[in-house]
Design a protein around this motif. Sequence first.
Motif, short mmCIF file in Angstrom:
data_model
loop_
_atom_site.label_atom_id
_atom_site.label_comp_id
_atom_site.label_asym_id
_atom_site.label_seq_id
_atom_site.Cartn_x
_atom_site.Cartn_y
_atom_site.Cartn_z
N LYS A 3 8.42 -3.33 0.11
CA LYS A 3 7.42 -2.85 1.05
C LYS A 3 6.80 -1.55 0.56
CE LYS A 3 9.08 -4.91 5.31
NZ LYS A 3 9.54 -4.67 6.67
N LYS A 4 7.62 -0.69 0.00
CA LYS A 4 7.13 0.58 -0.52
C LYS A 4 6.19 0.34 -1.71
CE LYS A 4 8.71 5.16 -1.69
NZ LYS A 4 9.86 6.03 -1.93
N GLN A 5 6.51 -0.59 -2.57
CA GLN A 5 5.65 -0.91 -3.72
C GLN A 5 4.33 -1.52 -3.27
OE1 GLN A 5 8.30 -3.42 -5.97
NE2 GLN A 5 9.04 -1.72 -7.23
N ILE A 6 4.37 -2.40 -2.28
CA ILE A 6 3.14 -3.01 -1.75
C ILE A 6 2.26 -1.93 -1.12
CG2 ILE A 6 2.25 -4.58 0.01
CD1 ILE A 6 4.65 -6.39 -0.57
N LEU A 7 2.87 -1.02 -0.38
CA LEU A 7 2.13 0.07 0.24
C LEU A 7 1.47 0.96 -0.82
CD1 LEU A 7 1.34 1.45 2.88
CD2 LEU A 7 3.45 2.75 2.74
N ILE A 8 2.16 1.25 -1.89
CA ILE A 8 1.61 2.04 -2.99
C ILE A 8 0.44 1.30 -3.65
CG2 ILE A 8 2.10 2.98 -5.30
CD1 ILE A 8 4.93 3.66 -4.26
N ILE A 9 0.60 0.01 -3.87
CA ILE A 9 -0.48 -0.79 -4.49
C ILE A 9 -1.71 -0.79 -3.58
CG2 ILE A 9 -1.15 -3.14 -5.15
CD1 ILE A 9 1.75 -3.50 -6.17
N PHE A 10 -1.54 -1.00 -2.28
CA PHE A 10 -2.68 -0.98 -1.36
C PHE A 10 -3.35 0.39 -1.32
CE2 PHE A 10 -0.94 -4.77 1.08
CZ PHE A 10 -1.96 -5.61 0.65
N THR A 11 -2.58 1.45 -1.38
CA THR A 11 -3.13 2.80 -1.40
C THR A 11 -3.97 3.03 -2.65
OG1 THR A 11 -1.20 3.60 -0.15
CG2 THR A 11 -2.54 5.25 -1.27
N ILE A 12 -3.48 2.56 -3.77
CA ILE A 12 -4.22 2.70 -5.04
C ILE A 12 -5.52 1.89 -4.98
CG2 ILE A 12 -4.17 2.16 -7.51
CD1 ILE A 12 -1.15 2.87 -7.44
N ILE A 13 -5.44 0.68 -4.48
CA ILE A 13 -6.64 -0.17 -4.38
C ILE A 13 -7.67 0.47 -3.45
CG2 ILE A 13 -7.51 -2.39 -3.49
CD1 ILE A 13 -4.93 -3.66 -4.57
N ASN A 14 -7.24 0.99 -2.31
CA ASN A 14 -8.16 1.66 -1.38
C ASN A 14 -8.79 2.89 -2.02
OD1 ASN A 14 -7.99 -0.10 0.77
ND2 ASN A 14 -6.21 0.93 1.67
N PHE A 15 -7.99 3.64 -2.75
CA PHE A 15 -8.52 4.82 -3.43
C PHE A 15 -9.57 4.42 -4.46
CE2 PHE A 15 -8.38 7.87 -6.97
CZ PHE A 15 -8.80 9.01 -6.29
N LEU A 16 -9.32 3.37 -5.23
CA LEU A 16 -10.29 2.89 -6.23
C LEU A 16 -11.58 2.39 -5.56
CD1 LEU A 16 -7.92 1.03 -8.72
CD2 LEU A 16 -9.10 3.21 -9.08
N LEU A 17 -11.44 1.69 -4.46
CA LEU A 17 -12.63 1.22 -3.73
C LEU A 17 -13.45 2.40 -3.21
CD1 LEU A 17 -11.20 -1.85 -1.80
CD2 LEU A 17 -12.84 -1.88 -3.69
N LEU A 18 -12.78 3.41 -2.70
CA LEU A 18 -13.48 4.61 -2.23
C LEU A 18 -14.22 5.29 -3.37
CD1 LEU A 18 -14.04 6.62 0.06
CD2 LEU A 18 -11.95 7.80 -0.60
N CYS A 19 -13.59 5.39 -4.54
CA CYS A 19 -14.25 5.98 -5.71
C CYS A 19 -15.49 5.18 -6.12
CB CYS A 19 -13.28 6.07 -6.88
SG CYS A 19 -11.98 7.31 -6.65
N ILE A 20 -15.38 3.87 -6.11
CA ILE A 20 -16.52 3.01 -6.46
C ILE A 20 -17.66 3.21 -5.47
CG2 ILE A 20 -17.28 0.59 -6.56
CD1 ILE A 20 -14.50 -0.05 -7.76
N MET A 21 -17.35 3.30 -4.18
CA MET A 21 -18.38 3.52 -3.17
C MET A 21 -19.09 4.86 -3.38
SD MET A 21 -16.55 1.90 0.24
CE MET A 21 -17.55 2.88 1.30
#
Length: 194
Positions: A3-21
Amino acid sequence: MQKKQILIIFTIINFLLLCIMIITCIFTFRFKKSISESIDSASENNYVPYAVANGDEHAFCTTSTVLEEYHSPGGDVVINNNISAIGASAFNGVRLGAIDTIITSVYIPDTVTWIGRHAFFATTAKTIRLSGELLYIGEWAFAESTALEKVYFEVVPRHDIIIDESAFYGCPNVELVNFPDDISLDENGYIVRK
């Protein structure tokens, strides 16, 4: 642990999407600003008269060789050979009527191959000479032009012309002269192909 690894992966993906926006917003803003500055510069510094209306060489706004908008008192309009297209609503009678502009006739030279939608919508012109090289007439291009009596080619074109079916809608008095034989108007002014 999973669960902790999935949460970290989602956080990284959200951060990357924010940077792209953010990067996309910055690029869009700079691109729009660049286009706007280019248009302003062209209109201020690179004006070339593309048509004459009753001797007024500054009667038109143009973009390259597209006649975008008519600005003159009216009368007999002769479009210059530098023009290859007439843009959407360039001679729109509703807009011109608001500034008391009355056009009596329009001469479109053989360099023009395209007439955009609403280009002569509700025009006050009685006659319009079309380009012998015309390939396209857009939707509602001459529609609702109750004063329009004659739209003509000097000779019948030997090539195909795409004419939107609504191009002459609501033109009760118009006569199409030297149009290809397969083109006629119904009682409402819609183009009918035989």
